[in-house]
Design an enzyme around this catalytic site. Structure first.
Site, short mmCIF file in Angstrom:
data_model
loop_
_atom_site.label_atom_id
_atom_site.label_comp_id
_atom_site.label_asym_id
_atom_site.label_seq_id
_atom_site.Cartn_x
_atom_site.Cartn_y
_atom_site.Cartn_z
N CYS A 1 -29.94 -63.23 26.42
CA CYS A 1 -29.01 -64.14 27.08
C CYS A 1 -28.97 -65.45 26.32
O CYS A 1 -29.97 -65.92 25.79
CB CYS A 1 -29.39 -64.35 28.54
SG CYS A 1 -30.70 -65.56 28.83
N GLU A 2 -27.76 -65.99 26.25
CA GLU A 2 -27.59 -67.21 25.47
C GLU A 2 -28.11 -68.45 26.20
O GLU A 2 -28.29 -69.49 25.59
CB GLU A 2 -26.12 -67.41 25.08
CG GLU A 2 -25.19 -67.65 26.24
CD GLU A 2 -23.74 -67.77 25.79
OE1 GLU A 2 -23.42 -67.34 24.67
OE2 GLU A 2 -22.93 -68.28 26.58
N HIS A 3 -28.36 -68.33 27.48
CA HIS A 3 -28.85 -69.50 28.22
C HIS A 3 -30.35 -69.73 28.06
O HIS A 3 -30.80 -70.86 28.09
CB HIS A 3 -28.53 -69.35 29.72
CG HIS A 3 -27.06 -69.33 30.00
ND1 HIS A 3 -26.49 -68.56 30.99
CD2 HIS A 3 -26.05 -69.97 29.38
CE1 HIS A 3 -25.18 -68.75 30.97
NE2 HIS A 3 -24.89 -69.59 30.01
N HIS A 4 -31.10 -68.66 27.92
CA HIS A 4 -32.56 -68.79 27.84
C HIS A 4 -33.15 -68.14 26.60
O HIS A 4 -34.35 -68.25 26.37
CB HIS A 4 -33.21 -68.15 29.09
CG HIS A 4 -32.71 -68.70 30.38
ND1 HIS A 4 -31.69 -68.10 31.09
CD2 HIS A 4 -33.05 -69.82 31.06
CE1 HIS A 4 -31.44 -68.82 32.17
NE2 HIS A 4 -32.24 -69.87 32.18
N HIS B 1 -32.13 -58.85 33.73
CA HIS B 1 -32.33 -60.03 32.90
C HIS B 1 -33.74 -60.59 33.06
O HIS B 1 -34.16 -60.91 34.17
CB HIS B 1 -31.32 -61.12 33.31
CG HIS B 1 -29.89 -60.75 33.01
ND1 HIS B 1 -29.14 -61.42 32.08
CD2 HIS B 1 -29.10 -59.78 33.51
CE1 HIS B 1 -27.93 -60.88 32.02
NE2 HIS B 1 -27.88 -59.88 32.88
N GLN C 1 -23.72 -61.22 29.70
CA GLN C 1 -23.42 -59.83 30.02
C GLN C 1 -21.92 -59.61 30.19
O GLN C 1 -21.36 -58.60 29.76
CB GLN C 1 -24.17 -59.41 31.29
CG GLN C 1 -24.00 -57.94 31.62
CD GLN C 1 -24.71 -57.54 32.90
OE1 GLN C 1 -25.67 -58.20 33.31
NE2 GLN C 1 -24.26 -56.48 33.52
N CYS D 1 -34.68 -63.45 32.28
CA CYS D 1 -34.67 -64.83 32.77
C CYS D 1 -34.67 -64.85 34.30
O CYS D 1 -35.06 -65.84 34.91
CB CYS D 1 -33.50 -65.62 32.18
SG CYS D 1 -31.88 -64.95 32.53
ZN ZN Z 1 -30.71 -66.19 31.02
#
Ligand code: ZN
Length: 204
Positions: free
Chosen positions: A93-96, A162, A134, A164
């Site tokens: 995931c690009e956020h975490h 996920h 996703q 995260c």
């Molecule tokens: Zn994430």
């Protein structure tokens, strides 16, 4: 005969095979910031291993659709749905920058050509080996098939978990996320969409 000096540049100590760049060096600093001792035995080569792993996990940036498809397109008058179920994928995931992974189900209704079936998982890998959402991953797989196969419609369903969410934050270990993209006849024709969903075992 000229006497040419041969200059051999040796990689600096700790630079390993020379395939690593600044990422490994910076990871050493990150380990220190996290309170670790990057010089202890188990961690000495971790920054290099980390860089190598990250480069592999993001290798989709340097892969193109043309390279993957590479002529594996065949003319065919097929009137029925082509479906590849339960394709495993692993992404981040690009956020975490933590992994998310799961299964994808991909279907299309051909118009006048079909794609080699083994190419579909490779298209998924190309997009999964990037920093992703996703939702976007699902969309990109569907749009690529439209682009290369020119079918009457495409349906992609993605079920993922996920890290995260599982390891931090809400810490829900068993919740999954489902995303889908329906294009062309999969969007406009309910019976096509229902056929796809029932074939992949989802409630219609
Ligand atoms: Zn994430």
């Amino acid at each position: 005969m000229k006497n040419k000096a041969v200059v051999k540049v040796m990689p600096p100590q700790g630079a390993g095979s020379g395939t690593t760049s600044g990422i490994a060096t910076r990871m050493k600093e990150v380990l220190e910031m996290l309170g670790e001792d990057p010089s202890r035995e188990g961690l000495v080569r971790t920054p290099e291993r980390y860089e190598k792993a990250m480069r592999y996990l993001t290798s989709g940036y340097s892969t193109s659709l043309e390279e993957i498809v590479n002529g594996a397109m065949f003319s065919a008058k097929v009137d029925s749905m082509v479906i590849v179920k339960d394709i495993e994928f692993f992404s981040m995931c690009e956020h975490h920058m933590l992994p998310f992974f799961g299964k994808m189900h991909v279907a299309y209704l051909p118009k006048d050509k079909v794609i080699g079936l083994s190419k579909i998982p490779r298209i998924i890998d190309m997009f999964a080996r990037r920093l992703q959402l996703q939702e976007r991953l699902t969309q990109q797989v569907a749009e690529s098939l439209i682009e290369v196969v020119g079918p009457r419609g495409v349906g992609v369903l993605c079920e993922a978990r996920h890290f995260c969410m599982m390891m931090r934050g809400v810490e829900k270990q068993h919740s999954g996320t489902v995303t889908s993209t329906m294009l062309g006849s999969f969007r406009t024709n309910k019976s096509t969409r229902d056929e796809f969903l029932s074939l992949v075992g989802r409630p219609v």
